[in-house]
Design an enzyme around this catalytic site. Structure first.
Site, PDB file in Angstrom:
ATOM      1  N   ASN A   1       5.895   8.194   6.763  1.00 40.24           N
ATOM      2  CA  ASN A   1       7.197   7.892   6.077  1.00 40.24           C
ATOM      3  C   ASN A   1       7.212   8.872   4.736  1.00 40.24           C
ATOM      4  OD1 ASN A   1       9.271   7.122   4.225  1.00 40.24           O
ATOM      5  ND2 ASN A   1       8.471   5.304   3.842  1.00 40.24           N
TER       6      ASN A   1
ATOM      7  N   LYS B   1       9.144   9.827   2.401  1.00 42.53           N
ATOM      8  CA  LYS B   1       9.717   9.394   1.391  1.00 42.53           C
ATOM      9  C   LYS B   1      10.503  10.496   0.716  1.00 42.53           C
ATOM     10  CE  LYS B   1       6.651   5.579   0.825  1.00 42.53           C
ATOM     11  NZ  LYS B   1       5.954   4.493  -0.068  1.00 42.53           N
TER      12      LYS B   1
ATOM     13  N   HIS C   1      13.033  -0.846   3.861  1.00 41.73           N
ATOM     14  CA  HIS C   1      11.799  -0.623   2.994  1.00 41.73           C
ATOM     15  C   HIS C   1      11.833  -1.380   1.762  1.00 41.73           C
ATOM     16  CE1 HIS C   1       8.671   1.512   1.228  1.00 41.73           C
ATOM     17  NE2 HIS C   1       8.282   2.170   2.218  1.00 41.73           N
TER      18      HIS C   1
ATOM     19  N   GLU D   1      10.962  -0.221  -1.074  1.00 43.18           N
ATOM     20  CA  GLU D   1      11.549   0.315  -2.120  1.00 43.18           C
ATOM     21  C   GLU D   1      13.210   0.599  -2.310  1.00 43.18           C
ATOM     22  OE1 GLU D   1       9.559   4.129  -1.086  1.00 43.18           O
ATOM     23  OE2 GLU D   1       7.542   3.047  -1.850  1.00 43.18           O
TER      24      GLU D   1
ATOM     25  N   GLU E   1       4.451  -4.398   5.420  1.00 44.36           N
ATOM     26  CA  GLU E   1       4.026  -3.659   4.256  1.00 44.36           C
ATOM     27  C   GLU E   1       3.908  -4.472   3.274  1.00 44.36           C
ATOM     28  OE1 GLU E   1       5.000   0.856   5.070  1.00 44.36           O
ATOM     29  OE2 GLU E   1       6.531   0.089   4.059  1.00 44.36           O
TER      30      GLU E   1
ATOM     31  N   GLY F   1       1.531   2.552  -2.131  1.00 42.13           N
ATOM     32  CA  GLY F   1       1.103   3.671  -2.988  1.00 42.13           C
ATOM     33  C   GLY F   1       0.063   3.191  -4.114  1.00 42.13           C
TER      34      GLY F   1
ATOM     35  N   SER G   1      -0.941   1.927   2.031  1.00 38.58           N
ATOM     36  CA  SER G   1      -2.350   2.755   1.419  1.00 38.58           C
ATOM     37  C   SER G   1      -3.234   2.847   2.713  1.00 38.58           C
ATOM     38  CB  SER G   1      -2.782   1.917   0.542  1.00 38.58           C
ATOM     39  OG  SER G   1      -2.216   1.972  -0.720  1.00 38.58           O
TER      40      SER G   1
HETATM   41  P1  13P Z   1       1.668   4.493   1.132  1.00 40.26           P
HETATM   42  O1  13P Z   1       1.059   4.729   2.477  1.00 40.26           O
HETATM   43  O2  13P Z   1       1.775   5.556   0.262  1.00 40.26           O
HETATM   44  O3  13P Z   1       0.985   3.434   0.428  1.00 40.26           O
HETATM   45  O4  13P Z   1       3.009   4.045   1.484  1.00 40.26           O
HETATM   46  C1  13P Z   1       3.132   2.975   2.553  1.00 40.26           C
HETATM   47  C2  13P Z   1       4.884   3.048   2.778  1.00 40.26           C
HETATM   48  O5  13P Z   1       5.416   2.472   1.998  1.00 40.26           O
HETATM   49  C3  13P Z   1       5.267   3.603   4.083  1.00 40.26           C
HETATM   50  O6  13P Z   1       6.599   3.122   4.250  1.00 40.26           O
END
Ligand code: 13P
Length: 250
Positions: free
Chosen positions: A9, A11, A95, A97, A167, A173, A212
Site C-alpha cells: 500500500n 499510500k 483502511h 486512515e 491492521e 506507521g 509495521s
Molecule cells: P506501515 O507498514 O507503514 O505500518 O503501514 C501499514 C498499512 O497501513 C498498510 O495498509
C-alpha cells in the site's frame, strides 16, 4: 490451500521517477518469489502507468480506495469500472486512515465493498482496533463489528473470494508491530467469526496482517497458521524490503 498474498500500500507517496525505479527493482527480483501473489496498490493517478510497466510481469495492480457509486455527478471520485478499465484487480477498502481521517463508517465501507465486487475486482477489507480500544479490551468487539457490517449487508458468501487485512491502528506507521502471537490471536478470531456462518468461506478467505511489517519481522508473522500474507506500507516503497517480505510469504 490459501495462496499467500503480499500487497504493497504505497499510500500518498511516489513520483513518476521514484515509481519507475521501484517497479524496476521489483521486476528484477520477482523471479525468486515462489508461490506468493504480489500486488502493488498505487495512488490512482499512477495506476495506468504502473499497469503498463508491469505488463508481462506476475505482479498485479490494485487501488487504495474507490467510490461506492457507479458513475455520474460525484466530483473528484473514481469508480470501480474506471479502476478495472486500467487493469486493477484489487481495491483496499476501509483502511483506518480513510475511516479516521475521512470519516468512512462501517455502512459506507460495506457499500464500497459491494461496489468493488460488482466491478469484478477483489476487495481488501481493512479492520483493526486503536490503542485505546486494545487497552480497554475491546479488540474483538471492534473487529467483529467491522466484519459483521459487511456480512450483514452482503452475505457471508461475498467474503469467500475477498481478502481481509487485520491492521491494528497502533501498529501502522509506528514501527511497533503486533507480536506474532497477538496477530495470530486476532486472525484466528476473524476466521472463527467467518466460520460461525460458513466453514467453507472461513477456510478460503485470506487474512493479511498489516502494521509495521518489514523485512526483519515478516517471516515470524507469516509463519503463523492464520496469517496468509501482508499489507505493507512503508516497507513496500523499497524494492528489496518488499521482495524480502514476498519471499518470506512464498
Ligand atoms: P506501515 O507498514 O507503514 O505500518 O503501514 C501499514 C498499512 O497501513 C498498510 O495498509
Amino acid at each position: 490451500m490459501r495462496r499467500p498474498l503480499v500487497a504493497g500500500n504505497w499510500k500518498m507517496n511516489g513520483s513518476k521517477e521514484s515509481i519507475k525505479a521501484l517497479l524496476d527493482g521489483i521486476k528484477q527480483g520477482i523471479g525468486d518469489v515462489n508461490s506468493a501473489e504480489v500486488l502493488v496498490c498505487a495512488p490512482s493517478i499512477y495506476i495506468d502507468g504502473v499497469s503498463s510497466q508491469l505488463d508481462g510481469s506476475p505482479v498485479v495492480v490494485g487501488a487504495q480506495n474507490m467510490s461506492e457509486q457507479t458513475s455520474g455527478a460525484f466530483t473528484g471520485e473514481i469508480s470501480g469500472s474506471m479502476l478495472n478499465d486500467f487493469g486493477c484487480q484489487y481495491v483496499i477498502i476501509g483502511h483506518s486512515e480513510r475511516r479516521a481521517i475521512y470519516g468512512e463508517d462501517d455502512a459506507l465501507v460495506a457499500k464500497k465493498f459491494a461496489a468493488v465486487r460488482a466491478a469484478g475486482m477483489v476487495p481488501i477489507l481493512c479492520v483493526g482496533e486503536t490503542l485505546e480500544e486494545r487497552e480497554s479490551g475491546v479488540t474483538e468487539t471492534v473487529v467483529a463489528r467491522q466484519i459483521d457490517a459487511v456480512i450483514e449487508a452482503e452475505g457471508i458468501d461475498a467474503l469467500a473470494d475477498a481478502v481481509i487485512a487485520y491492521e491494528p491502528v497502533w501498529a501502522i506507521g509506528t514501527g511497533k508491530t503486533a507480536s506474532p502471537e497477538q496477530a495470530q490471536d486476532v486472525h484466528a478470531f476473524i476466521r472463527g467469526r467467518l466460520a460461525e456462518q460458513s466453514a467453507d468461506v472461513a477456510a478460503k478467505t485470506r487474512v493479511l496482517y498489516g502494521g509495521s511489517m518489514n523485512a526483519a519481522n515478516a517471516a515470524e508473522l507469516l509463519a503463523k497458521d492464520d496469517i496468509d500474507g501482508g499489507l505493507i506500507g512503508g516497507a513496500s516503497l523499497k524494492a528489496e524490503d518488499f521482495l524480502t517480505i514476498a519471499r518470506a510469504a512464498g
